[in-house]
Design a protein around this motif. Structure first.
Motif, PDB file in Angstrom:
ATOM      1  N   LEU A  14      -6.410  13.527  -3.395  1.00 58.34           N
ATOM      2  CA  LEU A  14      -6.412  12.104  -3.834  1.00 58.34           C
ATOM      3  C   LEU A  14      -6.215  11.156  -2.499  1.00 58.34           C
ATOM      4  O   LEU A  14      -6.367   9.935  -2.815  1.00 58.34           O
ATOM      5  CB  LEU A  14      -5.469  11.779  -5.085  1.00 58.34           C
ATOM      6  N   ARG A  15      -6.123  11.634  -1.371  1.00 56.82           N
ATOM      7  CA  ARG A  15      -5.705  10.688  -0.325  1.00 56.82           C
ATOM      8  C   ARG A  15      -6.780  10.200   0.238  1.00 56.82           C
ATOM      9  O   ARG A  15      -7.031   9.226   0.904  1.00 56.82           O
ATOM     10  CB  ARG A  15      -4.814  11.554   0.602  1.00 56.82           C
ATOM     11  N   GLY A  16      -8.206  10.745   0.135  1.00 55.96           N
ATOM     12  CA  GLY A  16      -9.441  10.365   0.527  1.00 55.96           C
ATOM     13  C   GLY A  16      -9.254  10.492   2.086  1.00 55.96           C
ATOM     14  O   GLY A  16      -8.867  11.446   2.811  1.00 55.96           O
ATOM     15  N   GLU A  17     -10.084   9.485   2.717  1.00 55.80           N
ATOM     16  CA  GLU A  17     -10.046   9.342   4.200  1.00 55.80           C
ATOM     17  C   GLU A  17      -8.550   8.928   4.885  1.00 55.80           C
ATOM     18  O   GLU A  17      -8.578   8.632   5.914  1.00 55.80           O
ATOM     19  CB  GLU A  17     -11.067   8.674   4.711  1.00 55.80           C
ATOM     20  N   ARG A  18      -7.666   8.511   3.746  1.00 59.23           N
ATOM     21  CA  ARG A  18      -6.428   7.697   4.488  1.00 59.23           C
ATOM     22  C   ARG A  18      -5.455   8.928   5.178  1.00 59.23           C
ATOM     23  O   ARG A  18      -5.405  10.010   4.879  1.00 59.23           O
ATOM     24  CB  ARG A  18      -5.666   7.122   3.251  1.00 59.23           C
ATOM     25  N   ASN A  19      -4.924   8.023   6.239  1.00 59.65           N
ATOM     26  CA  ASN A  19      -4.031   8.998   7.112  1.00 59.65           C
ATOM     27  C   ASN A  19      -2.627   8.461   6.502  1.00 59.65           C
ATOM     28  O   ASN A  19      -2.398   7.758   5.450  1.00 59.65           O
ATOM     29  CB  ASN A  19      -4.196   8.520   8.696  1.00 59.65           C
ATOM     30  N   ASN A  20      -1.602   9.154   6.888  1.00 56.41           N
ATOM     31  CA  ASN A  20      -0.241   9.134   6.476  1.00 56.41           C
ATOM     32  C   ASN A  20       0.143   7.482   6.405  1.00 56.41           C
ATOM     33  O   ASN A  20       1.003   7.171   5.495  1.00 56.41           O
ATOM     34  CB  ASN A  20       0.793  10.030   7.090  1.00 56.41           C
ATOM     35  N   VAL A  21      -0.152   6.783   7.639  1.00 56.53           N
ATOM     36  CA  VAL A  21       0.382   5.532   7.696  1.00 56.53           C
ATOM     37  C   VAL A  21      -0.582   4.545   6.613  1.00 56.53           C
ATOM     38  O   VAL A  21       0.172   4.052   5.888  1.00 56.53           O
ATOM     39  CB  VAL A  21      -0.180   4.843   8.986  1.00 56.53           C
ATOM     40  N   GLU A  22      -1.791   4.841   6.314  1.00 60.86           N
ATOM     41  CA  GLU A  22      -2.458   4.229   5.332  1.00 60.86           C
ATOM     42  C   GLU A  22      -2.023   4.526   3.889  1.00 60.86           C
ATOM     43  O   GLU A  22      -1.895   3.678   3.025  1.00 60.86           O
ATOM     44  CB  GLU A  22      -4.107   4.509   5.366  1.00 60.86           C
ATOM     45  N   LEU A  23      -1.750   5.814   3.683  1.00 61.07           N
ATOM     46  CA  LEU A  23      -1.355   6.070   2.373  1.00 61.07           C
ATOM     47  C   LEU A  23      -0.078   5.565   2.104  1.00 61.07           C
ATOM     48  O   LEU A  23       0.438   5.285   0.862  1.00 61.07           O
ATOM     49  CB  LEU A  23      -1.423   7.987   2.188  1.00 61.07           C
ATOM     50  N   SER A  24       0.881   5.576   3.069  1.00 61.39           N
ATOM     51  CA  SER A  24       2.420   4.976   2.956  1.00 61.39           C
ATOM     52  C   SER A  24       2.344   3.868   2.570  1.00 61.39           C
ATOM     53  O   SER A  24       2.984   3.097   1.401  1.00 61.39           O
ATOM     54  CB  SER A  24       3.191   5.385   4.245  1.00 61.39           C
ATOM     55  N   ASP A  26      -0.072   2.072   0.968  1.00 60.68           N
ATOM     56  CA  ASP A  26      -0.752   2.008  -0.483  1.00 60.68           C
ATOM     57  C   ASP A  26       0.230   2.374  -1.576  1.00 60.68           C
ATOM     58  O   ASP A  26       0.299   2.344  -2.715  1.00 60.68           O
ATOM     59  CB  ASP A  26      -2.279   2.829  -0.336  1.00 60.68           C
ATOM     60  N   CYS A  27       1.104   3.278  -1.183  1.00 60.05           N
ATOM     61  CA  CYS A  27       2.534   3.718  -1.669  1.00 60.05           C
ATOM     62  C   CYS A  27       3.552   2.699  -1.717  1.00 60.05           C
ATOM     63  O   CYS A  27       4.335   2.919  -2.469  1.00 60.05           O
ATOM     64  CB  CYS A  27       2.950   5.128  -1.363  1.00 60.05           C
ATOM     65  N   GLY A  28       3.377   1.650  -1.025  1.00 60.94           N
ATOM     66  CA  GLY A  28       4.407   0.567  -1.079  1.00 60.94           C
ATOM     67  C   GLY A  28       5.422   0.879  -0.094  1.00 60.94           C
ATOM     68  O   GLY A  28       6.347   0.180  -0.304  1.00 60.94           O
ATOM     69  N   GLY A  29       5.113   1.791   0.888  1.00 56.73           N
ATOM     70  CA  GLY A  29       6.301   2.066   2.072  1.00 56.73           C
ATOM     71  C   GLY A  29       7.084   3.266   1.632  1.00 56.73           C
ATOM     72  O   GLY A  29       7.627   3.691   2.521  1.00 56.73           O
ATOM     73  N   ILE A  30       6.968   3.731   0.462  1.00 61.61           N
ATOM     74  CA  ILE A  30       7.762   4.885   0.045  1.00 61.61           C
ATOM     75  C   ILE A  30       6.795   5.670  -0.837  1.00 61.61           C
ATOM     76  O   ILE A  30       6.268   5.299  -1.981  1.00 61.61           O
ATOM     77  CB  ILE A  30       9.054   4.282  -1.024  1.00 61.61           C
ATOM     78  N   PRO A  31       6.719   6.887  -0.243  1.00 60.81           N
ATOM     79  CA  PRO A  31       7.275   7.767   0.885  1.00 60.81           C
ATOM     80  C   PRO A  31       6.917   6.962   2.165  1.00 60.81           C
ATOM     81  O   PRO A  31       5.631   6.513   2.356  1.00 60.81           O
ATOM     82  CB  PRO A  31       6.981   9.120   0.842  1.00 60.81           C
ATOM     83  N   THR A  32       7.802   7.113   3.333  1.00 61.98           N
ATOM     84  CA  THR A  32       7.383   6.747   4.502  1.00 61.98           C
ATOM     85  C   THR A  32       6.154   7.428   5.167  1.00 61.98           C
ATOM     86  O   THR A  32       5.975   8.801   4.598  1.00 61.98           O
ATOM     87  CB  THR A  32       8.507   6.722   5.432  1.00 61.98           C
ATOM     88  N   GLN A  33       5.803   7.231   6.325  1.00 61.14           N
ATOM     89  CA  GLN A  33       4.710   8.117   6.921  1.00 61.14           C
ATOM     90  C   GLN A  33       5.326   9.398   7.269  1.00 61.14           C
ATOM     91  O   GLN A  33       4.486  10.541   6.951  1.00 61.14           O
ATOM     92  CB  GLN A  33       4.285   7.539   8.054  1.00 61.14           C
ATOM     93  N   SER A  34       6.488   9.557   7.683  1.00 60.88           N
ATOM     94  CA  SER A  34       7.090  10.888   8.072  1.00 60.88           C
ATOM     95  C   SER A  34       7.332  11.708   6.853  1.00 60.88           C
ATOM     96  O   SER A  34       7.168  13.081   6.978  1.00 60.88           O
ATOM     97  CB  SER A  34       8.276  10.699   9.015  1.00 60.88           C
ATOM     98  N   LEU A  54       7.424   7.122  -7.902  1.00 57.32           N
ATOM     99  CA  LEU A  54       6.699   6.074  -8.048  1.00 57.32           C
ATOM    100  C   LEU A  54       5.716   5.707  -7.067  1.00 57.32           C
ATOM    101  O   LEU A  54       4.445   5.038  -7.435  1.00 57.32           O
ATOM    102  CB  LEU A  54       7.714   4.817  -8.185  1.00 57.32           C
ATOM    103  N   GLY A  55       6.112   5.755  -5.757  1.00 56.94           N
ATOM    104  CA  GLY A  55       5.080   5.589  -4.804  1.00 56.94           C
ATOM    105  C   GLY A  55       3.952   6.395  -4.664  1.00 56.94           C
ATOM    106  O   GLY A  55       2.861   5.604  -4.340  1.00 56.94           O
ATOM    107  N   LEU A  56       4.411   7.452  -4.865  1.00 56.18           N
ATOM    108  CA  LEU A  56       3.209   8.506  -4.845  1.00 56.18           C
ATOM    109  C   LEU A  56       2.041   8.242  -6.096  1.00 56.18           C
ATOM    110  O   LEU A  56       0.825   8.394  -5.757  1.00 56.18           O
ATOM    111  CB  LEU A  56       3.656  10.009  -4.793  1.00 56.18           C
ATOM    112  N   ALA A  57       2.787   8.025  -7.009  1.00 57.34           N
ATOM    113  CA  ALA A  57       1.947   7.746  -8.087  1.00 57.34           C
ATOM    114  C   ALA A  57       0.785   6.654  -7.851  1.00 57.34           C
ATOM    115  O   ALA A  57      -0.226   6.495  -8.172  1.00 57.34           O
ATOM    116  CB  ALA A  57       2.431   7.480  -9.326  1.00 57.34           C
ATOM    117  N   ARG A  58       1.736   5.388  -7.459  1.00 58.23           N
ATOM    118  CA  ARG A  58       1.040   4.159  -7.095  1.00 58.23           C
ATOM    119  C   ARG A  58      -0.161   4.336  -5.972  1.00 58.23           C
ATOM    120  O   ARG A  58      -1.494   3.957  -6.069  1.00 58.23           O
ATOM    121  CB  ARG A  58       2.017   3.049  -6.634  1.00 58.23           C
ATOM    122  N   GLY A  59       0.167   5.253  -5.041  1.00 58.90           N
ATOM    123  CA  GLY A  59      -0.808   5.162  -3.658  1.00 58.90           C
ATOM    124  C   GLY A  59      -1.827   6.260  -4.136  1.00 58.90           C
ATOM    125  O   GLY A  59      -2.948   6.127  -3.424  1.00 58.90           O
TER     126      GLY A  59
END
Length: 120
Positions: A14-24, A26-34, A54-59
């Motif tokens: 479900l992440r599509g083409e997003r990298n961890n920075v972009e997905l984070s 879209d998750c509202g910053g939680i979880p962080t990129q790392s 909650l962040g993963l569900a949102r992102g």
């Protein structure tokens, strides 16, 4: 027990083409990129905290239940219930009271966070 890849698969699919920075983001910053890097590459050993769920569900644009279900599967917890609105962990009644209280507390925190978000 599961191979511990349900949450990894959910993120990957479900992440599509997003990298961890972009997905984070879209998750509202939680979880962080790392943290995303960690849970995307290594099986979880414990349930993530409510904010991460909650962040993963949102992102990922899925329900909290889908994220919790993937986590439960990775941890070898069979889920089932009398209807789709119920979330029951098979065997939870056999756990010590302290573990049952932990599960109930986590559920209440997730519900509270969801209600707070929905009321905004």
């Amino acid at each position: 027990m599961s191979e511990g890849k349900a949450l990894q698969s959910l993120i990957k699919n479900l992440r599509g083409e997003r990298n961890n920075v972009e997905l984070s983001r879209d998750c509202g910053g939680i979880p962080t990129q790392s943290r995303l890097q960690q849970i995307s590459t290594a099986p979880i050993k414990l349930f993530p905290d409510p904010e991460t769920i909650l962040g993963l569900a949102r992102g990922l644009n899925v329900t909290v239940g889908e994220v919790v279900g993937a986590c439960a599967k990775d941890l070898g917890l069979n889920m089932g219930g009398p209807d789709e609105s119920a979330l029951v962990l098979a065997g939870a009644r056999d756990l010590p009271d302290s573990a049952q209280n932990l599960l109930v507390g986590m559920s209440r925190e997730l519900q509270s966070a969801y209600r707070s978000k929905a009321s905004r």
